[in-house]
Design a protein around this motif. Structure first.
Motif, PDB file in Angstrom:
ATOM      1  N   LEU A   1      -7.699  -1.422  -5.997  1.00  0.00           N
ATOM      2  CA  LEU A   1      -8.693  -2.196  -5.254  1.00  0.00           C
ATOM      3  C   LEU A   1     -10.045  -1.492  -5.232  1.00  0.00           C
ATOM      4  O   LEU A   1     -11.099  -2.139  -5.293  1.00  0.00           O
ATOM      5  N   ASN A   2     -10.021  -0.174  -5.167  1.00  0.00           N
ATOM      6  CA  ASN A   2     -11.263   0.594  -5.252  1.00  0.00           C
ATOM      7  C   ASN A   2     -11.913   0.404  -6.613  1.00  0.00           C
ATOM      8  O   ASN A   2     -13.138   0.236  -6.729  1.00  0.00           O
TER       9      ASN A   2
ATOM     10  N   PHE B   1     -10.131  -4.208   5.202  1.00  0.00           N
ATOM     11  CA  PHE B   1     -10.281  -5.359   4.314  1.00  0.00           C
ATOM     12  C   PHE B   1     -10.376  -6.629   5.156  1.00  0.00           C
ATOM     13  O   PHE B   1      -9.805  -6.721   6.244  1.00  0.00           O
TER      14      PHE B   1
ATOM     15  N   SER C   1       1.989  -5.699   4.580  1.00  0.00           N
ATOM     16  CA  SER C   1       0.884  -5.444   3.648  1.00  0.00           C
ATOM     17  C   SER C   1      -0.445  -5.839   4.279  1.00  0.00           C
ATOM     18  O   SER C   1      -1.451  -5.132   4.143  1.00  0.00           O
TER      19      SER C   1
ATOM     20  N   ASP D   1      -1.496  -3.173   6.783  1.00  0.00           N
ATOM     21  CA  ASP D   1      -2.098  -2.008   6.134  1.00  0.00           C
ATOM     22  C   ASP D   1      -3.492  -2.332   5.601  1.00  0.00           C
ATOM     23  O   ASP D   1      -4.389  -1.482   5.617  1.00  0.00           O
ATOM     24  N   ALA D   2      -3.686  -3.567   5.117  1.00  0.00           N
ATOM     25  CA  ALA D   2      -5.016  -3.972   4.652  1.00  0.00           C
ATOM     26  C   ALA D   2      -6.005  -3.996   5.814  1.00  0.00           C
ATOM     27  O   ALA D   2      -7.160  -3.567   5.688  1.00  0.00           O
TER      28      ALA D   2
ATOM     29  N   ASP E   1      -4.286   0.982  -3.466  1.00  0.00           N
ATOM     30  CA  ASP E   1      -5.592   1.418  -2.970  1.00  0.00           C
ATOM     31  C   ASP E   1      -6.536   1.757  -4.117  1.00  0.00           C
ATOM     32  O   ASP E   1      -7.706   1.365  -4.127  1.00  0.00           O
TER      33      ASP E   1
ATOM     34  N   ARG F   1      -7.305  -0.737   6.769  1.00  0.00           N
ATOM     35  CA  ARG F   1      -8.243  -0.221   5.772  1.00  0.00           C
ATOM     36  C   ARG F   1      -9.538  -1.028   5.752  1.00  0.00           C
ATOM     37  O   ARG F   1     -10.353  -0.881   4.837  1.00  0.00           O
TER      38      ARG F   1
ATOM     39  N   PHE G   1       0.806  -1.216   0.000  1.00  0.00           N
ATOM     40  CA  PHE G   1       0.000   0.000   0.000  1.00  0.00           C
ATOM     41  C   PHE G   1       0.844   1.274   0.000  1.00  0.00           C
ATOM     42  O   PHE G   1       0.356   2.322  -0.422  1.00  0.00           O
ATOM     43  N   TYR G   2       2.077   1.197   0.468  1.00  0.00           N
ATOM     44  CA  TYR G   2       2.859   2.409   0.685  1.00  0.00           C
ATOM     45  C   TYR G   2       3.347   3.009  -0.642  1.00  0.00           C
ATOM     46  O   TYR G   2       4.083   2.368  -1.396  1.00  0.00           O
TER      47      TYR G   2
ATOM     48  N   ARG H   1     -13.104  -6.214  -1.488  1.00  0.00           N
ATOM     49  CA  ARG H   1     -13.190  -5.966  -0.053  1.00  0.00           C
ATOM     50  C   ARG H   1     -12.553  -7.092   0.766  1.00  0.00           C
ATOM     51  O   ARG H   1     -12.421  -6.985   1.965  1.00  0.00           O
TER      52      ARG H   1
ATOM     53  N   THR I   1      -0.232   2.581  -6.210  1.00  0.00           N
ATOM     54  CA  THR I   1      -1.616   2.744  -6.685  1.00  0.00           C
ATOM     55  C   THR I   1      -2.517   1.607  -6.212  1.00  0.00           C
ATOM     56  O   THR I   1      -3.632   1.450  -6.719  1.00  0.00           O
TER      57      THR I   1
END
Length: 207
Positions: free
Chosen positions: A127-128, A158, A149, A152-153, A124, A156, A118-119, A133, A122
């Motif tokens: 996945l959008n 997930f 990872s 970070d998920a 995020d 968010r 995620f850092y 989800r 692109t």
């Protein structure tokens, strides 16, 4: 459509799955393994790569998109195709894994400069775009890049699977500790890949 939702590209229709509540993520699976500790990592990564390859085939058969989140090795001018070519060169330690897990034309990819997928990437946004989800996260190293990872998920919101047979680290105990931490702190499901019911996961995410 919300203003921050990327528009669909009609050129992708019938090619890459561009809408799925579930995505399969391969983290740092494309590597030449030519670094300190690479020999030890390769020993554990090769059997994990075989499991990832089988899971990838099943995922694609179910219409689950596959995303490669891969280290750029500090090569800021590189693209993913150059990374694949570099890591599959003759004599590279990691070549057998790259051949097992070579990306296909309809796979997605992001290049990452640091440990987390995620850092500064692109990921995020992708996945959008896909509407994913739940993430099935696989790759190397289980105790570093996969763990960070997944962290970070989790932050968010997930839902996360990390199949225990689809990660590898430089020592088996490091993967075991990483998986234990993910189960305890990040609510990660570490069911092995051969016991994952992908159609059921898809159906649950669509409810």
């Amino acid at each position: 459509m919300p203003a921050d939702t990327p528009s669909r590209d009609p050129s992708l229709d019938g090619n890459a799955p561009d809408s799925s509540p579930l995505a399969l993520v391969l983290i740092d699976t494309i590597s030449d393994m030519e670094f300190p500790g690479g020999e030890s990592l390769f020993r554990f990564a090769l059997p994990a790569a075989r499991c990832i390859a089988g899971l990838k085939r099943r995922a694609k058969a179910c219409g689950v998109p596959v995303v490669y989140a891969n280290d750029n090795f500090g090569r800021w001018r590189s693209d993913f195709h150059e990374v694949v070519e570099h890591c599959s060169r003759k004599g590279a330690r990691g070549r057998p894994i790259v051949e097992l897990l070579a990306p296909e034309e309809d796979d997605y990819f992001v290049l990452k400069p640091k440990h987390s997928a995620f850092y500064a990437t692109t990921f995020d946004l992708l996945l959008n775009y896909l509407g994913s989800r739940r993430l099935i996260m696989t790759g190397f190293s289980g105790d570093i890049c996969v763990l960070l990872s997944a962290s970070d998920a989790y932050m968010r919101d997930f839902r996360i699977n990390v199949p225990s047979d689809c990660v590898a680290s430089v020592a088996a105990r490091y993967s075991e500790r990483g998986l234990a931490y993910m189960r305890r702190v990040l609510d990660v499901d570490t069911t092995a890949s051969d016991a994952l019911d992908l159609p059921l996961l898809l159906a649950q995410m669509r409810e």
